[in-house]
Design a protein around this motif. Structure first.
Motif, PDB file in Angstrom:
ATOM      1  N   GLY A  88       9.641 -48.472  69.162  1.00 50.34           N
ATOM      2  CA  GLY A  88       9.928 -49.517  68.186  1.00 50.34           C
ATOM      3  C   GLY A  88       9.055 -49.467  66.958  1.00 50.34           C
ATOM      4  N   MET A  89       7.913 -48.841  67.035  1.00 51.11           N
ATOM      5  CA  MET A  89       7.071 -48.725  65.856  1.00 51.11           C
ATOM      6  C   MET A  89       7.542 -47.594  64.947  1.00 51.11           C
ATOM      7  SD  MET A  89       5.128 -51.226  65.843  1.00 51.11           S
ATOM      8  CE  MET A  89       4.215 -50.788  64.388  1.00 51.11           C
ATOM      9  N   ILE A  90       8.306 -46.652  65.467  1.00 55.19           N
ATOM     10  CA  ILE A  90       8.759 -45.507  64.680  1.00 55.19           C
ATOM     11  C   ILE A  90      10.231 -45.638  64.295  1.00 55.19           C
ATOM     12  CG2 ILE A  90       9.087 -43.013  64.739  1.00 55.19           C
ATOM     13  CD1 ILE A  90       6.776 -42.950  66.796  1.00 55.19           C
ATOM     14  N   LEU A  91      11.048 -45.994  65.263  1.00 52.21           N
ATOM     15  CA  LEU A  91      12.499 -45.979  65.086  1.00 52.21           C
ATOM     16  C   LEU A  91      13.025 -46.880  63.962  1.00 52.21           C
ATOM     17  CD1 LEU A  91      14.713 -44.359  66.425  1.00 52.21           C
ATOM     18  CD2 LEU A  91      15.133 -46.297  67.921  1.00 52.21           C
ATOM     19  N   PRO A  92      12.582 -48.133  63.815  1.00 53.43           N
ATOM     20  CA  PRO A  92      13.110 -48.961  62.725  1.00 53.43           C
ATOM     21  C   PRO A  92      12.823 -48.385  61.332  1.00 53.43           C
ATOM     22  CG  PRO A  92      12.076 -50.355  64.333  1.00 53.43           C
ATOM     23  CD  PRO A  92      11.755 -48.946  64.719  1.00 53.43           C
ATOM     24  N   THR A  93      11.650 -47.773  61.159  1.00 54.13           N
ATOM     25  CA  THR A  93      11.322 -47.176  59.868  1.00 54.13           C
ATOM     26  C   THR A  93      12.252 -46.014  59.565  1.00 54.13           C
ATOM     27  OG1 THR A  93       9.018 -47.812  60.153  1.00 54.13           O
ATOM     28  CG2 THR A  93       9.481 -46.122  58.511  1.00 54.13           C
TER      29      THR A  93
ATOM     30  N   TRP B 135       5.790 -64.675  72.241  1.00 57.16           N
ATOM     31  CA  TRP B 135       5.764 -64.849  70.796  1.00 57.16           C
ATOM     32  C   TRP B 135       5.454 -63.522  70.101  1.00 57.16           C
ATOM     33  CZ3 TRP B 135       2.271 -69.740  71.232  1.00 57.16           C
ATOM     34  CH2 TRP B 135       3.032 -70.797  71.704  1.00 57.16           C
ATOM     35  N   CYS B 136       4.578 -62.725  70.697  1.00 58.50           N
ATOM     36  CA  CYS B 136       4.278 -61.401  70.127  1.00 58.50           C
ATOM     37  C   CYS B 136       5.539 -60.550  70.062  1.00 58.50           C
ATOM     38  CB  CYS B 136       3.209 -60.690  70.949  1.00 58.50           C
ATOM     39  SG  CYS B 136       1.564 -61.403  70.821  1.00 58.50           S
ATOM     40  N   PHE B 137       6.315 -60.559  71.136  1.00 61.26           N
ATOM     41  CA  PHE B 137       7.564 -59.804  71.137  1.00 61.26           C
ATOM     42  C   PHE B 137       8.534 -60.356  70.093  1.00 61.26           C
ATOM     43  CE2 PHE B 137       6.348 -58.254  75.378  1.00 61.26           C
ATOM     44  CZ  PHE B 137       6.616 -56.906  75.191  1.00 61.26           C
ATOM     45  N   ASP B 138       8.592 -61.673  69.936  1.00 63.74           N
ATOM     46  CA  ASP B 138       9.479 -62.269  68.942  1.00 63.74           C
ATOM     47  C   ASP B 138       9.121 -61.791  67.531  1.00 63.74           C
ATOM     48  OD1 ASP B 138      10.763 -63.620  70.958  1.00 63.74           O
ATOM     49  OD2 ASP B 138       9.766 -65.539  70.571  1.00 63.74           O
ATOM     50  N   ILE B 139       7.824 -61.761  67.224  1.00 67.89           N
ATOM     51  CA  ILE B 139       7.383 -61.304  65.905  1.00 67.89           C
ATOM     52  C   ILE B 139       7.744 -59.841  65.703  1.00 67.89           C
ATOM     53  CG2 ILE B 139       5.337 -60.834  64.490  1.00 67.89           C
ATOM     54  CD1 ILE B 139       4.134 -63.417  65.708  1.00 67.89           C
ATOM     55  N   LEU B 140       7.555 -59.029  66.739  1.00 69.36           N
ATOM     56  CA  LEU B 140       7.917 -57.614  66.627  1.00 69.36           C
ATOM     57  C   LEU B 140       9.415 -57.444  66.394  1.00 69.36           C
ATOM     58  CD1 LEU B 140       5.730 -55.956  69.390  1.00 69.36           C
ATOM     59  CD2 LEU B 140       5.572 -55.615  66.939  1.00 69.36           C
ATOM     60  N   TYR B 141      10.226 -58.156  67.143  1.00 69.34           N
ATOM     61  CA  TYR B 141      11.673 -58.022  66.997  1.00 69.34           C
ATOM     62  C   TYR B 141      12.142 -58.460  65.610  1.00 69.34           C
ATOM     63  CZ  TYR B 141      11.692 -57.422  72.085  1.00 69.34           C
ATOM     64  OH  TYR B 141      11.467 -56.977  73.365  1.00 69.34           O
TER      65      TYR B 141
ATOM     66  N   ILE C 280       5.958 -55.317  50.774  1.00 71.88           N
ATOM     67  CA  ILE C 280       6.413 -56.176  51.877  1.00 71.88           C
ATOM     68  C   ILE C 280       6.388 -55.401  53.190  1.00 71.88           C
ATOM     69  CG2 ILE C 280       8.401 -57.400  52.840  1.00 71.88           C
ATOM     70  CD1 ILE C 280       9.156 -58.155  49.971  1.00 71.88           C
ATOM     71  N   TYR C 281       6.859 -54.157  53.140  1.00 66.58           N
ATOM     72  CA  TYR C 281       6.881 -53.339  54.356  1.00 66.58           C
ATOM     73  C   TYR C 281       5.470 -53.151  54.904  1.00 66.58           C
ATOM     74  CZ  TYR C 281       7.307 -49.441  57.503  1.00 66.58           C
ATOM     75  OH  TYR C 281       7.226 -48.649  58.611  1.00 66.58           O
ATOM     76  N   ILE C 282       4.526 -52.815  54.032  1.00 67.97           N
ATOM     77  CA  ILE C 282       3.144 -52.588  54.475  1.00 67.97           C
ATOM     78  C   ILE C 282       2.531 -53.890  54.984  1.00 67.97           C
ATOM     79  CG2 ILE C 282       0.833 -51.989  53.658  1.00 67.97           C
ATOM     80  CD1 ILE C 282       2.229 -49.893  51.851  1.00 67.97           C
ATOM     81  N   ALA C 283       2.794 -54.999  54.275  1.00 66.06           N
ATOM     82  CA  ALA C 283       2.233 -56.291  54.688  1.00 66.06           C
ATOM     83  C   ALA C 283       2.759 -56.736  56.050  1.00 66.06           C
ATOM     84  CB  ALA C 283       2.541 -57.352  53.640  1.00 66.06           C
ATOM     85  N   THR C 284       3.980 -56.354  56.384  1.00 67.59           N
ATOM     86  CA  THR C 284       4.522 -56.738  57.693  1.00 67.59           C
ATOM     87  C   THR C 284       4.277 -55.666  58.757  1.00 67.59           C
ATOM     88  OG1 THR C 284       6.689 -55.844  57.117  1.00 67.59           O
ATOM     89  CG2 THR C 284       6.306 -58.192  56.712  1.00 67.59           C
TER      90      THR C 284
ATOM     91  N   THR D 104      10.317 -58.408  62.880  1.00 69.56           N
ATOM     92  CA  THR D 104       9.847 -57.388  61.941  1.00 69.56           C
ATOM     93  C   THR D 104      10.774 -56.181  61.947  1.00 69.56           C
ATOM     94  OG1 THR D 104       7.560 -58.107  62.274  1.00 69.56           O
ATOM     95  CG2 THR D 104       7.893 -55.931  61.287  1.00 69.56           C
ATOM     96  N   TRP D 105      11.141 -55.722  63.130  1.00 66.12           N
ATOM     97  CA  TRP D 105      12.030 -54.563  63.227  1.00 66.12           C
ATOM     98  C   TRP D 105      13.400 -54.869  62.624  1.00 66.12           C
ATOM     99  CZ3 TRP D 105      10.756 -53.458  69.054  1.00 66.12           C
ATOM    100  CH2 TRP D 105       9.451 -52.992  69.159  1.00 66.12           C
ATOM    101  N   ALA D 106      13.900 -56.066  62.873  1.00 67.86           N
ATOM    102  CA  ALA D 106      15.196 -56.457  62.306  1.00 67.86           C
ATOM    103  C   ALA D 106      15.120 -56.504  60.783  1.00 67.86           C
ATOM    104  CB  ALA D 106      15.628 -57.810  62.863  1.00 67.86           C
ATOM    105  N   CYS D 107      14.025 -56.999  60.245  1.00 64.33           N
ATOM    106  CA  CYS D 107      13.861 -57.057  58.790  1.00 64.33           C
ATOM    107  C   CYS D 107      13.771 -55.660  58.187  1.00 64.33           C
ATOM    108  CB  CYS D 107      12.628 -57.879  58.421  1.00 64.33           C
ATOM    109  SG  CYS D 107      12.834 -59.638  58.645  1.00 64.33           S
ATOM    110  N   GLN D 108      13.088 -54.748  58.871  1.00 65.05           N
ATOM    111  CA  GLN D 108      12.993 -53.378  58.365  1.00 65.05           C
ATOM    112  C   GLN D 108      14.369 -52.729  58.291  1.00 65.05           C
ATOM    113  OE1 GLN D 108      10.255 -51.391  60.973  1.00 65.05           O
ATOM    114  NE2 GLN D 108       8.452 -52.275  59.986  1.00 65.05           N
ATOM    115  N   ILE D 109      15.118 -52.840  59.368  1.00 65.02           N
ATOM    116  CA  ILE D 109      16.448 -52.231  59.398  1.00 65.02           C
ATOM    117  C   ILE D 109      17.392 -52.969  58.449  1.00 65.02           C
ATOM    118  CG2 ILE D 109      18.445 -51.743  60.862  1.00 65.02           C
ATOM    119  CD1 ILE D 109      16.419 -51.395  63.187  1.00 65.02           C
TER     120      ILE D 109
END
Length: 188
Positions: free
Chosen positions: A23-28, A97-103, A52-56, A105-110
């Motif tokens: 998940g840290m590689i694939l969305p990018t 909550w950590c997983f929610d933030i990650l999800y 924005i990408y770097i900040a998140t 973030t990934w959704a916003c990247q894609i």
């Protein structure tokens, strides 16, 4: 029984850690591929988009590493025996909550790759939810007291919670005066 539970948690954690690492590689990569295929005009990304990408990315990177360290299982290198299964990554609370933030973030990247930079506004769900939780769990009880406004249902007297069937039978026998129902010292 406890060993089976530990093995179940360990296998769940191992699969979750794999997903976190992907998940840290694939969305990018997916965002860049979508931009390249469907939105070539957005290549290269603008300075604002990169900011924005770097900040998140940094909070997501920190949370991902935190969850990976927390959920990584430790095994004996020679025998492969499970030493520690790590923390349960499916537990509620902060981990959730950590997983929610990650999800998000990934959704916003894609989504920013597919639909445009306006998709980053979805990221505002995180602070809005944090303020809502802070208000409902800290501020509201401090300002309005530990209980909110009383409702009519709260003013009615409550019955004692029913006990087990055995306790119910025992209570009925005592009311009838049955000699089998005798009070034991120290009990009600």
């Amino acid at each position: 029984m406890a060993q089976a539970s530990a093995k179940r948690i360990a296998s769940q954690n191992e699969s979750t850690v794999k997903i976190l690492r992907l998940g840290m590689i694939l969305p990018t990569i997916l965002s860049l591929v979508i931009r390249f295929l469907f939105r070539r005009s957005s290549l290269p990304p603008s300075k604002g988009s990169l900011a924005i990408y770097i900040a998140t990315f940094f909070p997501a990177f920190f949370l991902s590493n935190y969850l990976v360290k927390m959920g990584t299982t430790r095994r004996d290198p020679t025998t492969g025996t499970l030493i520690s299964y790590g923390e349960d990554l499916s537990q509620q609370g902060v981990t959730e909550w950590c997983f929610d933030i990650l999800y998000i973030t990934w959704a916003c990247q894609i989504g920013s790759g597919a639909f445009g930079e306006w998709f980053w506004w979805l990221y505002m769900i995180i602070p809005v939810y944090a303020v809502l939780k802070l208000y409902t769990s800290v501020i509201s009880p401090m300002v309005f007291g530990s209980r909110g406004p009383a409702s009519p249902a709260e003013n009615t007297p409550e019955k004692e919670p029913p006990g087990s069937k055995r306790q119910e039978k025992q209570r009925k026998r005592q009311e009838k005066g049955d000699p089998r129902a005798r009070m034991q010292p120290g009990r009600k």
